[in-house]
Design an enzyme around this catalytic site. Structure first.
Site, PDB file in Angstrom:
ATOM      1  N   LYS A   1     -11.177  -5.403  -2.969  1.00 28.67           N
ATOM      2  CA  LYS A   1     -12.150  -4.329  -3.192  1.00 28.67           C
ATOM      3  C   LYS A   1     -11.465  -3.078  -3.710  1.00 28.67           C
ATOM      4  O   LYS A   1     -12.093  -2.231  -4.313  1.00 28.67           O
ATOM      5  CB  LYS A   1     -12.880  -3.893  -1.920  1.00 28.67           C
TER       6      LYS A   1
ATOM      7  N   LYS B   1       0.820  -1.220   0.000  1.00 30.51           N
ATOM      8  CA  LYS B   1       0.000   0.000   0.000  1.00 30.51           C
ATOM      9  C   LYS B   1       0.849   1.263   0.000  1.00 30.51           C
ATOM     10  O   LYS B   1       0.401   2.315  -0.449  1.00 30.51           O
ATOM     11  CB  LYS B   1      -0.952   0.003   1.205  1.00 30.51           C
TER      12      LYS B   1
ATOM     13  N   LYS C   1      -4.729 -11.388  -5.491  1.00 32.30           N
ATOM     14  CA  LYS C   1      -5.944 -11.760  -4.755  1.00 32.30           C
ATOM     15  C   LYS C   1      -7.113 -10.855  -5.155  1.00 32.30           C
ATOM     16  O   LYS C   1      -6.904  -9.699  -5.550  1.00 32.30           O
ATOM     17  CB  LYS C   1      -5.699 -11.708  -3.243  1.00 32.30           C
TER      18      LYS C   1
HETATM   19  P1  TYM Z   1     -10.212  -6.913   4.991  1.00 34.40           P
HETATM   20  O1  TYM Z   1     -11.321  -5.976   5.277  1.00 34.40           O
HETATM   21  O2  TYM Z   1      -9.239  -6.545   3.927  1.00 34.40           O
HETATM   22  O3  TYM Z   1     -10.792  -8.331   4.629  1.00 34.40           O
HETATM   23  C1  TYM Z   1     -11.766  -8.941   5.452  1.00 34.40           C
HETATM   24  C2  TYM Z   1     -11.571 -10.444   5.473  1.00 34.40           C
HETATM   25  O4  TYM Z   1     -11.695 -10.974   4.159  1.00 34.40           O
HETATM   26  C3  TYM Z   1     -10.562 -11.775   3.860  1.00 34.40           C
HETATM   27  N1  TYM Z   1     -10.277 -11.657   2.430  1.00 34.40           N
HETATM   28  C4  TYM Z   1     -10.205 -12.685   1.591  1.00 34.40           C
HETATM   29  N2  TYM Z   1     -10.363 -14.010   1.773  1.00 34.40           N
HETATM   30  C5  TYM Z   1     -10.223 -14.807   0.695  1.00 34.40           C
HETATM   31  N3  TYM Z   1      -9.935 -14.357  -0.552  1.00 34.40           N
HETATM   32  C6  TYM Z   1      -9.756 -13.028  -0.780  1.00 34.40           C
HETATM   33  N4  TYM Z   1      -9.492 -12.580  -2.001  1.00 34.40           N
HETATM   34  C7  TYM Z   1      -9.890 -12.146   0.314  1.00 34.40           C
HETATM   35  N5  TYM Z   1      -9.802 -10.792   0.438  1.00 34.40           N
HETATM   36  C8  TYM Z   1     -10.033 -10.515   1.737  1.00 34.40           C
HETATM   37  C9  TYM Z   1      -9.447 -11.177   4.703  1.00 34.40           C
HETATM   38  O5  TYM Z   1      -8.387 -12.086   4.878  1.00 34.40           O
HETATM   39  C10 TYM Z   1     -10.172 -10.857   5.976  1.00 34.40           C
HETATM   40  O6  TYM Z   1     -10.277 -11.997   6.802  1.00 34.40           O
HETATM   41  N6  TYM Z   1      -7.035  -6.008   8.744  1.00 34.40           N
HETATM   42  C11 TYM Z   1      -8.211  -6.740   8.370  1.00 34.40           C
HETATM   43  C12 TYM Z   1      -9.417  -6.428   9.219  1.00 34.40           C
HETATM   44  C13 TYM Z   1      -9.223  -6.559  10.694  1.00 34.40           C
HETATM   45  C14 TYM Z   1      -9.249  -7.777  11.437  1.00 34.40           C
HETATM   46  C15 TYM Z   1      -9.112  -7.379  12.812  1.00 34.40           C
HETATM   47  C16 TYM Z   1      -9.386  -9.125  11.096  1.00 34.40           C
HETATM   48  C17 TYM Z   1      -9.081  -5.530  11.571  1.00 34.40           C
HETATM   49  N7  TYM Z   1      -9.029  -6.014  12.852  1.00 34.40           N
HETATM   50  C18 TYM Z   1      -9.105  -8.321  13.827  1.00 34.40           C
HETATM   51  C19 TYM Z   1      -9.379 -10.061  12.120  1.00 34.40           C
HETATM   52  C20 TYM Z   1      -9.230  -9.665  13.481  1.00 34.40           C
HETATM   53  C21 TYM Z   1      -8.578  -6.380   6.927  1.00 34.40           C
HETATM   54  O7  TYM Z   1      -8.220  -5.343   6.455  1.00 34.40           O
HETATM   55  O8  TYM Z   1      -9.412  -7.262   6.337  1.00 34.40           O
END
Ligand code: TYM
Length: 328
Positions: A197, A112, A194
């Site tokens: 969004k 990023k 991957k």
């Molecule tokens: P975020 O918002 O980017 O994604 C949310 C969840 O979706 C999963 N994910 C995917 N899984 C499979 N294939 C994909 N292409 C894919 N893209 C996204 C992510 O692995 C995630 O589980 N930092 C985290 C959010 C967060 C969090 C936490 C997670 C903040 N605090 C505490 C767990 C515990 C994030 O940005 O996820």
């Protein structure tokens, strides 16, 4: 019974990667009788610029999507991160036990920050520390996430261990749960990346709200290869990804899928896959629309969850403030 926790950023529409990577596993853990915490991390979302009106909309959409996916607010504490100020309070304390080098090594940060030079924000840099705080506040046993969050989870574990060593047993060291199939759904237009969004083109992802026509169009233009046989082969990245999605939405094994397409080509396969994806999404879309029609009820559910979360988080913070020596 374990304490299970996960969170998602309310930045834009959720896609099927988010659903299969995090939401569906959470619902399964909830239905198995665990104690669940699920929240929309709005303070993570603002590490990149957000339009305030859009953010408000995305927060309500996130709540509607979780409920439509089967989250039961009686069994799962469902809330908005910013409504529980203990998250940012603990993040500050954890910032003071985190080394710069640890954060500089985070691949998501490096991706990023690339090209931004000195203008990259401090928020983006310390984002994984806030995530560690999210997890450690609740004595979390298990965190279901997609594959891309593994490194952030390792940091949360390291910080818990370091803090415990320095100040005495305070935090549970969380375990990570990454599903075997579907932990990393790839972009349809660039199967080496991957599904995301924040991708420049919506062609790469299937949003939970995509209609039948859009799903068909995106599937038809999904990148595959010049092969002719439909079979699971990891080195054929585009096809392997589509077969994974096929498996997730229908429950059919790779062998069953391959058998159904003997003598057929990508055209039939992609058209059928689009149909299965749309059939999978349709009931969820209907429920999401129903929930979105009553924003007051969504806000009530989120506030009730935040109230419960604040109680648990504050009890932990009383402990933390005491051991670090700021409670007189
Ligand atoms: P975020 O918002 O980017 O994604 C949310 C969840 O979706 C999963 N994910 C995917 N899984 C499979 N294939 C994909 N292409 C894919 N893209 C996204 C992510 O692995 C995630 O589980 N930092 C985290 C959010 C967060 C969090 C936490 C997670 C903040 N605090 C505490 C767990 C515990 C994030 O940005 O996820």
């Amino acid at each position: 019974m374990s304490r299970v926790l996960t969170a998602l950023q309310p930045s834009g529409i959720l896609h099927i990667g988010n659903y299969f990577g995090a939401i569906e596993p959470m619902v399964k853990m909830q239905d198995a009788g665990n104690e669940n915490f699920l929240f929309a991390v709005d303070y993570h979302a603002i590490t990149v610029p957000q339009d305030p009106e859009e953010l408000r909309k995305n927060l309500l959409f996130a709540a509607a999507a979780y409920l439509a996916a089967g989250v039961d607010p009686v069994k799962t504490t469902l809330f908005q991160q910013s409504r529980v100020p203990q998250h940012t309070e603990l993040a500050w304390i954890l910032n003071c036990v985190t080394n710069m080098g640890e954060l500089e090594r985070m691949t998501q940060y490096k991706d990023k920050a690339r090209g931004k030079g000195e203008s990259v924000t401090v928020g983006l840099f310390s984002y994984p520390v806030l995530m560690a705080a999210d997890i450690l506040l609740y004595n979390t046993d298990i965190v279901p996430v997609g594959d891309d969050q593994k490194q952030h989870l390792e940091l949360a574990r390291d910080l818990a261990e370091r803090f415990n060593k320095r100040f005495g047993e305070t935090f549970v060291v969380p375990g990570v749960q990454i599903r075997k199939t579907g932990a990393r759904i790839m972009a349809l237009d660039h199967p080496e990346n991957k599904m995301s969004k924040s991708a420049p083109s919506p062609k790469g992802f299937i949003s939970l709200m995509d209609d039948e026509k859009t799903v068909l169009k995106k599937m038809k233009s999904a990148v595959t290869d010049s092969g002719t046989v439909i079979e699971y082969d990891e080195s054929r990245k585009g096809l392997a990804n589509l077969m994974t999605i096929y498996n997730l939405v229908t429950g059919k094994s790779y062998e069953e899928i391959a058998a159904a397409y003997v003598g057929k080509g990508y055209g039939d396969f992609k058209t059928d896959l689009a149909g299965h994806v749309s059939a999978f999404l349709a009931p969820m879309q209907e429920k999401i629309s129903k929930y979105l029609a009553d924003p007051e009820e969504l806000k009530r559910i989120l506030e009730e969850g935040a109230e419960k979360a604040r109680g648990i988080a504050e009890a932990k913070m009383v402990e933390v403030r005491k051991v670090i020596g700021v409670t007189l």
